[in-house]
Design a protein around this motif. Structure first.
Motif, PDB file in Angstrom:
ATOM      1  N   ARG A  86      -1.264   1.721  -3.740  1.00  0.00           N
ATOM      2  CA  ARG A  86      -0.863   3.111  -3.516  1.00  0.00           C
ATOM      3  C   ARG A  86       0.582   3.209  -3.034  1.00  0.00           C
ATOM      4  O   ARG A  86       1.200   2.209  -2.661  1.00  0.00           O
ATOM      5  N   LEU A  87       1.078   4.433  -3.020  1.00  0.00           N
ATOM      6  CA  LEU A  87       2.425   4.699  -2.539  1.00  0.00           C
ATOM      7  C   LEU A  87       2.506   4.397  -1.048  1.00  0.00           C
ATOM      8  O   LEU A  87       1.777   4.986  -0.247  1.00  0.00           O
ATOM      9  N   ASP A  88       3.400   3.493  -0.676  1.00  0.00           N
ATOM     10  CA  ASP A  88       3.556   3.066   0.714  1.00  0.00           C
ATOM     11  C   ASP A  88       4.522   4.008   1.429  1.00  0.00           C
ATOM     12  O   ASP A  88       5.693   4.117   1.046  1.00  0.00           O
ATOM     13  N   LEU A  89       4.035   4.667   2.469  1.00  0.00           N
ATOM     14  CA  LEU A  89       4.846   5.624   3.220  1.00  0.00           C
ATOM     15  C   LEU A  89       5.215   5.112   4.603  1.00  0.00           C
ATOM     16  O   LEU A  89       5.733   5.870   5.421  1.00  0.00           O
ATOM     17  N   SER A  90       4.939   3.846   4.878  1.00  0.00           N
ATOM     18  CA  SER A  90       5.287   3.296   6.186  1.00  0.00           C
ATOM     19  C   SER A  90       6.800   3.316   6.372  1.00  0.00           C
ATOM     20  O   SER A  90       7.568   3.106   5.429  1.00  0.00           O
ATOM     21  N   GLY A  91       7.216   3.595   7.580  1.00  0.00           N
ATOM     22  CA  GLY A  91       8.645   3.628   7.898  1.00  0.00           C
ATOM     23  C   GLY A  91       9.318   4.954   7.632  1.00  0.00           C
ATOM     24  O   GLY A  91      10.505   5.111   7.944  1.00  0.00           O
ATOM     25  N   THR A  92       8.603   5.919   7.074  1.00  0.00           N
ATOM     26  CA  THR A  92       9.221   7.228   6.837  1.00  0.00           C
ATOM     27  C   THR A  92       9.451   7.935   8.169  1.00  0.00           C
ATOM     28  O   THR A  92       8.620   7.881   9.066  1.00  0.00           O
ATOM     29  N   ALA A  93      10.601   8.622   8.264  1.00  0.00           N
ATOM     30  CA  ALA A  93      11.012   9.201   9.549  1.00  0.00           C
ATOM     31  C   ALA A  93      10.846  10.709   9.605  1.00  0.00           C
ATOM     32  O   ALA A  93      11.157  11.320  10.631  1.00  0.00           O
ATOM     33  N   SER A  94      10.361  11.325   8.541  1.00  0.00           N
ATOM     34  CA  SER A  94      10.202  12.773   8.546  1.00  0.00           C
ATOM     35  C   SER A  94       9.286  13.182   7.412  1.00  0.00           C
ATOM     36  O   SER A  94       9.068  12.438   6.446  1.00  0.00           O
ATOM     37  N   ALA A  95       8.770  14.412   7.522  1.00  0.00           N
ATOM     38  CA  ALA A  95       7.958  14.953   6.439  1.00  0.00           C
ATOM     39  C   ALA A  95       8.801  15.120   5.181  1.00  0.00           C
ATOM     40  O   ALA A  95       8.321  14.895   4.064  1.00  0.00           O
ATOM     41  N   VAL A 102       7.371  11.037  -2.565  1.00  0.00           N
ATOM     42  CA  VAL A 102       6.344  11.529  -3.486  1.00  0.00           C
ATOM     43  C   VAL A 102       6.997  11.997  -4.789  1.00  0.00           C
ATOM     44  O   VAL A 102       6.503  11.704  -5.890  1.00  0.00           O
ATOM     45  N   ARG A 103       8.116  12.697  -4.679  1.00  0.00           N
ATOM     46  CA  ARG A 103       8.813  13.155  -5.885  1.00  0.00           C
ATOM     47  C   ARG A 103       9.234  11.968  -6.748  1.00  0.00           C
ATOM     48  O   ARG A 103       8.969  11.944  -7.959  1.00  0.00           O
ATOM     49  N   LEU A 116      -2.521  11.497  -6.826  1.00  0.00           N
ATOM     50  CA  LEU A 116      -1.502  10.569  -6.338  1.00  0.00           C
ATOM     51  C   LEU A 116      -1.842  10.266  -4.880  1.00  0.00           C
ATOM     52  O   LEU A 116      -1.787  11.148  -4.022  1.00  0.00           O
ATOM     53  N   PHE A 117      -2.206   9.030  -4.615  1.00  0.00           N
ATOM     54  CA  PHE A 117      -2.552   8.612  -3.261  1.00  0.00           C
ATOM     55  C   PHE A 117      -1.365   7.919  -2.598  1.00  0.00           C
ATOM     56  O   PHE A 117      -0.665   7.113  -3.229  1.00  0.00           O
ATOM     57  N   GLY A 118      -1.168   8.214  -1.345  1.00  0.00           N
ATOM     58  CA  GLY A 118      -0.201   7.487  -0.528  1.00  0.00           C
ATOM     59  C   GLY A 118      -0.836   7.155   0.807  1.00  0.00           C
ATOM     60  O   GLY A 118      -1.880   7.703   1.175  1.00  0.00           O
ATOM     61  N   TYR A 119      -0.236   6.246   1.534  1.00  0.00           N
ATOM     62  CA  TYR A 119      -0.789   5.877   2.833  1.00  0.00           C
ATOM     63  C   TYR A 119       0.332   5.410   3.744  1.00  0.00           C
ATOM     64  O   TYR A 119       1.410   5.011   3.294  1.00  0.00           O
ATOM     65  N   GLY A 120       0.058   5.486   5.057  1.00  0.00           N
ATOM     66  CA  GLY A 120       0.924   4.823   6.022  1.00  0.00           C
ATOM     67  C   GLY A 120       1.893   5.690   6.774  1.00  0.00           C
ATOM     68  O   GLY A 120       2.709   5.168   7.547  1.00  0.00           O
ATOM     69  N   PHE A 121       1.847   7.040   6.634  1.00  0.00           N
ATOM     70  CA  PHE A 121       2.812   7.846   7.387  1.00  0.00           C
ATOM     71  C   PHE A 121       2.386   7.980   8.845  1.00  0.00           C
ATOM     72  O   PHE A 121       1.203   7.961   9.165  1.00  0.00           O
ATOM     73  N   ARG A 122       3.370   8.093   9.718  1.00  0.00           N
ATOM     74  CA  ARG A 122       3.157   8.291  11.156  1.00  0.00           C
ATOM     75  C   ARG A 122       4.006   9.483  11.587  1.00  0.00           C
ATOM     76  O   ARG A 122       5.225   9.384  11.667  1.00  0.00           O
ATOM     77  N   ALA A 145      -2.724  13.261  -2.152  1.00  0.00           N
ATOM     78  CA  ALA A 145      -3.465  12.997  -0.914  1.00  0.00           C
ATOM     79  C   ALA A 145      -2.805  11.827  -0.205  1.00  0.00           C
ATOM     80  O   ALA A 145      -2.764  10.714  -0.733  1.00  0.00           O
ATOM     81  N   LEU A 146      -2.276  12.079   0.968  1.00  0.00           N
ATOM     82  CA  LEU A 146      -1.555  11.074   1.740  1.00  0.00           C
ATOM     83  C   LEU A 146      -2.319  10.799   3.032  1.00  0.00           C
ATOM     84  O   LEU A 146      -2.568  11.711   3.810  1.00  0.00           O
ATOM     85  N   VAL A 147      -2.682   9.545   3.247  1.00  0.00           N
ATOM     86  CA  VAL A 147      -3.482   9.155   4.405  1.00  0.00           C
ATOM     87  C   VAL A 147      -2.547   8.604   5.478  1.00  0.00           C
ATOM     88  O   VAL A 147      -1.688   7.766   5.193  1.00  0.00           O
ATOM     89  N   SER A 148      -2.732   9.052   6.706  1.00  0.00           N
ATOM     90  CA  SER A 148      -1.878   8.580   7.805  1.00  0.00           C
ATOM     91  C   SER A 148      -2.152   7.110   8.097  1.00  0.00           C
ATOM     92  O   SER A 148      -3.206   6.565   7.738  1.00  0.00           O
ATOM     93  N   ALA A 149      -1.226   6.472   8.776  1.00  0.00           N
ATOM     94  CA  ALA A 149      -1.353   5.048   9.067  1.00  0.00           C
ATOM     95  C   ALA A 149      -2.588   4.745   9.900  1.00  0.00           C
ATOM     96  O   ALA A 149      -3.194   3.675   9.753  1.00  0.00           O
ATOM     97  N   ASP A 150      -2.981   5.671  10.783  1.00  0.00           N
ATOM     98  CA  ASP A 150      -4.128   5.405  11.649  1.00  0.00           C
ATOM     99  C   ASP A 150      -5.456   5.836  11.032  1.00  0.00           C
ATOM    100  O   ASP A 150      -6.501   5.733  11.671  1.00  0.00           O
ATOM    101  N   LEU A 151      -5.412   6.356   9.782  1.00  0.00           N
ATOM    102  CA  LEU A 151      -6.607   6.789   9.049  1.00  0.00           C
ATOM    103  C   LEU A 151      -7.283   8.001   9.681  1.00  0.00           C
ATOM    104  O   LEU A 151      -8.413   8.322   9.331  1.00  0.00           O
ATOM    105  N   HIS A 152      -6.591   8.693  10.573  1.00  0.00           N
ATOM    106  CA  HIS A 152      -7.200   9.832  11.267  1.00  0.00           C
ATOM    107  C   HIS A 152      -6.661  11.179  10.784  1.00  0.00           C
ATOM    108  O   HIS A 152      -6.989  12.213  11.358  1.00  0.00           O
TER     109      HIS A 152
END
Length: 506
Positions: A86-95, A102-103, A116-122, A145-152
């Motif tokens: 999936r699309l890795d969103l770790s390290g992103t600093a803003s929405a 994603v674009r 389009l699934f992504g994961y790892g945003f904080r 659908a983007l899942v946060s790093a903590d899965l919550h």
């Protein structure tokens, strides 16, 4: 190279010659047969490799280091297997930065109509908030659908909200139980495809020295592993968790923690029952004694109570009576007290998962109540900044691994993958250094010695003894002399689970 998938469990006896027993250990020969260690014989540094015994194979390991096999004691295996694609969103600093990724991904990985699934945003420290309109602006016609790093938490655009029947949601950011419901409502990957992904993830874990995992994947984890184990034995041992929604079925079948699942030759077994007391730090839903800054006088100023204390005790009593051990998710200090109080009331064995923020008086209770602390050292380094902001003044007792160990607690390391990568060497390095970048150690008083970190990564195993299961890992570098970078990138020469090679050249 041996194909472990076609090798019967414990089928061949082998002697591992000229191997060093443990970190900085002495030279020895180790014989394995029928899935267990049968002999451990000292050798001299100048000795030639031992000759074959009755035709048995000898593998000369040339002074490499033999360690007990490593475990990841907290993974969401299907989520991790999917996240690797999936699309890795770790390290992103803003929405806004997430929307830009994603674009770009939507342009290079077209899939009209598919999610389009992504994961790892904080988002805990972002200057802007996740909102459906940001995603609508960059990808309006494809569900996202983007899942946060903590899965919550799950962040969805309008197309995806409509897909799951929540088209009127104001922001598109859904948290906790609602987030889990949303994920369950999304189109599923075909079971056969997901099983292939999981098998590949298990092989990748074996390549990092992993010989076992506790799989806390949401849903019918036991049923999923019954299906998989009927195909090809996994490359790692699996302890499959039970969730409350599947508890009645497990009890009706007489399943207990440790019961063998399917035709795995003992590799796959029933794990603990997963229960929740609270949420997470990044979503500010972890249940704490003190309010979160900025949330004072709001309904959830102290976080969220997922399970009332009386209900927690009732559930734990029920499962303990049926031989199922509870694993209780608790992150905030108030949540951990509630969980320990429940263990004290029930007097059963079990686990507390995460144990991130602890009251000082609760530290000795883990050992007194025989409760394992399932902790994730990468969370300490990943979350140091958000902890400094939302747990200000309390971080000396956050991720307090040295204090837990000094109080006699049993620590077991995990990754919570995909929250952090399924790689035990990253956990060991984080526990030893308390930093993952060029900043000084965060609360260095909570660092662990390498030997203690290795033991926590091996479910308490420190030595290789006759009679032990032949779950072993061979590494090229002595962990005691390796620096932080070498620990993280530890070269794993070979891995053996239940007496068969699951990684390496043999």
């Amino acid at each position: 190279m041996t194909d472990f998938a076609t090798t019967p469990l414990g089928s061949a006896a082998v002697t591992l010659a000229r191997v060093r027993l443990g970190a900085s250990g002495p030279l020895a020969g180790v014989r394995v047969a029928d899935g267990r260690v049968t002999h451990v014989v000292p050798e001299r540094d100048d000795a030639a490799p031992a000759g074959p015994v009755a035709g048995e194979r000898v593998v000369d390991l040339d002074g490499r280091f033999l360690l007990p096999g490593l475990w990841d004691a907290h993974v969401h295996l299907a989520e991790w297997a999917s996240a690797r694609r999936r699309l890795d969103l770790s390290g992103t600093a803003s929405a806004r930065e997430v929307a830009d990724r994603v674009r770009a991904h939507g342009r290079t990985a077209p899939g009209a109509g598919t999610v389009l699934f992504g994961y790892g945003f904080r988002d805990g420290l972002w200057p802007d908030a996740p909102d459906r309109r940001l995603l609508d602006a960059v990808l309006p016609d494809r569900p996202v659908a983007l899942v946060s790093a903590d899965l919550h938490a799950v962040w969805l655009n309008s197309a995806c909200l409509a897909l799951v029947g929540r088209g009127d949601h104001p922001t598109g950011l859904v948290r906790e139980a609602e987030g889990h419901e949303v994920l369950l409502a999304l189109p599923e990957v075909p079971a056969g495809t997901l099983d292939d992904w999981v098998a590949d993830a298990c092989r990748a874990a074996a390549a990092r020295g992993v010989t076992g995992v506790i799989d806390f994947q949401f849903g019918d984890t036991v049923g999923a592993w019954e299906r998989r184990s009927a195909q090809v034995p996994p490359a790692v041992r699996v302890s499959a968790a039970v969730y409350p929604s599947h508890l009645d079925a497990a009890v009706a079948r007489g399943l207990r923690t440790g019961s063998e699942i399917g035709a795995s030759g003992g590799l796959v077994r029933v794990g603990p029952l997963k229960l929740f007391t609270d949420g997470s730090l990044n979503t500010r839903t972890a249940l704490c004694r003190d309010p979160y800054p900025g949330l004072e006088n709001t309904e959830h100023a102290h976080g969220i109570e997922q399970t009332a204390p009386d209900e927690l005790v009732r559930l734990m009593r029920r499962v303990a009576a049926h031989g199922i051990e509870p694993a209780v998710h608790a992150i905030g200090d108030r949540a951990n007290t509630v969980a320990l109080d429940a263990f004290e009331a029930v007097r059963c064995r079990g686990r507390i998962e995460h144990a991130q923020l602890l009251s000082p008086e609760d530290l000795p209770r883990f050992a007194e109540l025989d409760v394992t602390a399932g902790v994730q050292p990468r969370h300490a380094t990943d979350d140091r900044d958000v902890a400094d902001r939302y747990w200000a003044g309390r971080t000396s007792r956050a991720f307090a691994y040295a204090d837990l160990l000094a109080a006699g607690a049993r620590l077991e390391f995990g990754s919570d993958a995909p929250v952090s990568p399924l790689d035990p060497w990253l956990a060991v390095a984080s526990a030893v250094t308390r930093t993952d970048d060029d900043r000084p150690a965060w609360h260095p008083e909570q660092r662990l010695p390498v030997r203690d970190a290795l033991a926590a990564a091996a479910r308490g195993r420190r030595l290789i003894r006759v009679g032990d299961p032949a779950d072993l890992v061979v590494v090229d570098v002595d962990p005691l002399t390796a620096g932080p970078d070498a620990l993280r990138a530890m070269p794993v020469h070979a891995t053996m689970t239940a007496g068969r090679w699951t990684h390496g050249p043999y």
